[in-house]
Design an enzyme around this catalytic site. Structure first.
Site, short mmCIF file in Angstrom:
data_model
loop_
_atom_site.label_atom_id
_atom_site.label_comp_id
_atom_site.label_asym_id
_atom_site.label_seq_id
_atom_site.Cartn_x
_atom_site.Cartn_y
_atom_site.Cartn_z
N SER A 42 30.96 34.46 45.31
CA SER A 42 31.86 35.27 46.14
C SER A 42 31.48 36.75 46.17
CB SER A 42 33.30 35.13 45.66
OG SER A 42 33.42 35.49 44.29
N ASP A 332 40.28 43.20 43.69
CA ASP A 332 41.24 42.13 43.40
C ASP A 332 41.04 41.66 41.96
OD1 ASP A 332 39.00 40.50 43.45
OD2 ASP A 332 39.52 39.47 45.31
N HIS A 335 36.91 40.91 41.86
CA HIS A 335 35.82 41.57 42.58
C HIS A 335 35.96 43.08 42.62
CE1 HIS A 335 36.43 37.49 44.32
NE2 HIS A 335 35.13 37.43 44.10
#
Length: 368
Positions: A42, A332, A335
């Site tokens: 991600s 978040d 990340h």
């Protein structure tokens, strides 16, 4: 089990024992990269998971709030590491493989195969549903190469692949969504931390050899960041208040040191290869230890999230994030913010050997 998992160091020797060492040649002039191929998780996904049956998605606001309010599937408030690196290279950020429109001339500048929740091990991240693991991403890349063979001559393809850049960002999910999740995965019961790291390195080494066999020569391989400092891990409440979870950070050393060692072996034994280790752990650690130097005032909680450290539940749809995002290290629960990612991209591109070993990305593009 221990003997099986620590064999990564011997894979390269066994497979490439007869190779004659050939050092790349440094050329002068402007860096030229015809394409960039991205494999990872991600941290570098640009929308592949939008097309998968996965709950690991970022296709909703406030993701993309600083990208003209466009949630694209990037796990960032704005651009991600690959977008920022592409800017430094002067090329377009490659499109996601899973997008049906990624074909024809769109693939000539490279393709992004990265998938949120994807890991080195096929089972890592399965708690999120479908995702592309490292093995699957390599297969997807082979699909792209099949298309490229119909678009250029064999010699042109060989030259194109040799000059292209490959970015690999793996490892985080093998820890966060596997080893550190004993309620769902048995890996921490079956392997001690060094044994698990060497299992990952063994799998990684095999696929790095596969990529070389496909004709790719320039590869930038990142280590994992200090995962014990991300809001998700701080929110577990297992460490002292205001501190990273040291027990998590301590188990990562074997993996990161192993990647660096693997880079040395590959560079010594594969003709024309230029493998580079990206010291993400050190770069993020520097931002954590010296936040003011980077303009950060908040490093222990997320800009967008819920619960302790805003990290117990990651950023949810239409949640109001912090207004001063450039002052936050973490966007978040998992990340970094675009600001932090910009630091990482610049250190990878311009940094000294402590950031990018043995050369940085800018120098790597000038080698042939």
């Amino acid at each position: 089990m221990r003997n099986q998992s620590r064999g990564y160091a011997f894979i390269i020797v066994a497979v490439m024992a007869t190779v004659i060492i050939q050092q790349p040649e440094l050329v002068t002039g402007q860096a030229r990269v015809p394409a960039m191929f991205v494999l990872g998780d991600s941290l570098v996904d640009v929308g592949n998971n939008n097309f998968l049956a996965s709950i690991a998605r970022a296709n909703y606001l406030p993701y993309g709030i600083d990208l003209n309010f466009r949630p694209t599937g990037r796990f960032s408030n704005g651009m991600n590491f690959i977008d920022l690196l592409a800017q430094l290279l002067g090329i377009s950020s490659p499109p996601p493989f899973a997008d049906p429109t990624t074909s024809g001339n769109r693939i000539l500048g490279g393709v992004n195969y990265a998938s949120a929740a994807g890991g080195i091990l096929d089972e890592s991240g399965q708690n999120y549903g479908d995702r592309f693991s490292l093995n699957r991403q390599v297969l997807n890349l082979e699909t792209t190469l099949t298309q490229l063979r119909t678009m250029m001559s064999p010699q042109n393809l060989t030259d194109y692949l040799a000059r292209s850049l490959v970015i690999l960002v793996f490892g985080s999910n093998d820890y966060i969504n596997n080893y550190l999740m004993p309620s769902l995965y048995s890996s921490s019961l079956r392997y001690r931390p060094p044994e698990f790291a060497n299992l990952l390195l063994s799998q990684y080494a095999r696929q790095l050899l596969t990529l070389y066999g496909l004709g790719l020569r320039k590869m930038y391989i990142t280590g994992v960041a200090p995962l014990g400092c991300i809001p998700n891990q701080r929110a577990r409440g297992v460490g002292p208040p205001e501190r990273c979870v040291d027990t998590v950070n301590q188990i990562l050393g074997t993996f990161n040191q192993g990647i660096r060692s693997l880079v040395d072996q590959l560079n010594q034994r594969l003709p024309g290869a230029i493998y580079v280790y990206g010291n993400t752990y050190g770069a993020v650690g520097d931002m954590l230890n010296n936040p003011a130097a980077y303009g950060f005032s908040v490093v222990d909680r997320a800009c967008c999230g819920i619960g302790r450290n805003q990290g117990q539940i990651t950023c949810i749809p239409l949640q109001n994030p912090c207004p001063n995002r450039s002052q936050y290290l973490f966007w978040d629960a998992f990340h970094p913010t675009q600001t932090a990612l910009s630091v990482l991209a610049r250190r990878a591109f311009y940094g000294p050997p402590n950031d990018a070993y043995p050369v940085n990305i800018q120098q790597m593009t000038l080698l042939r």
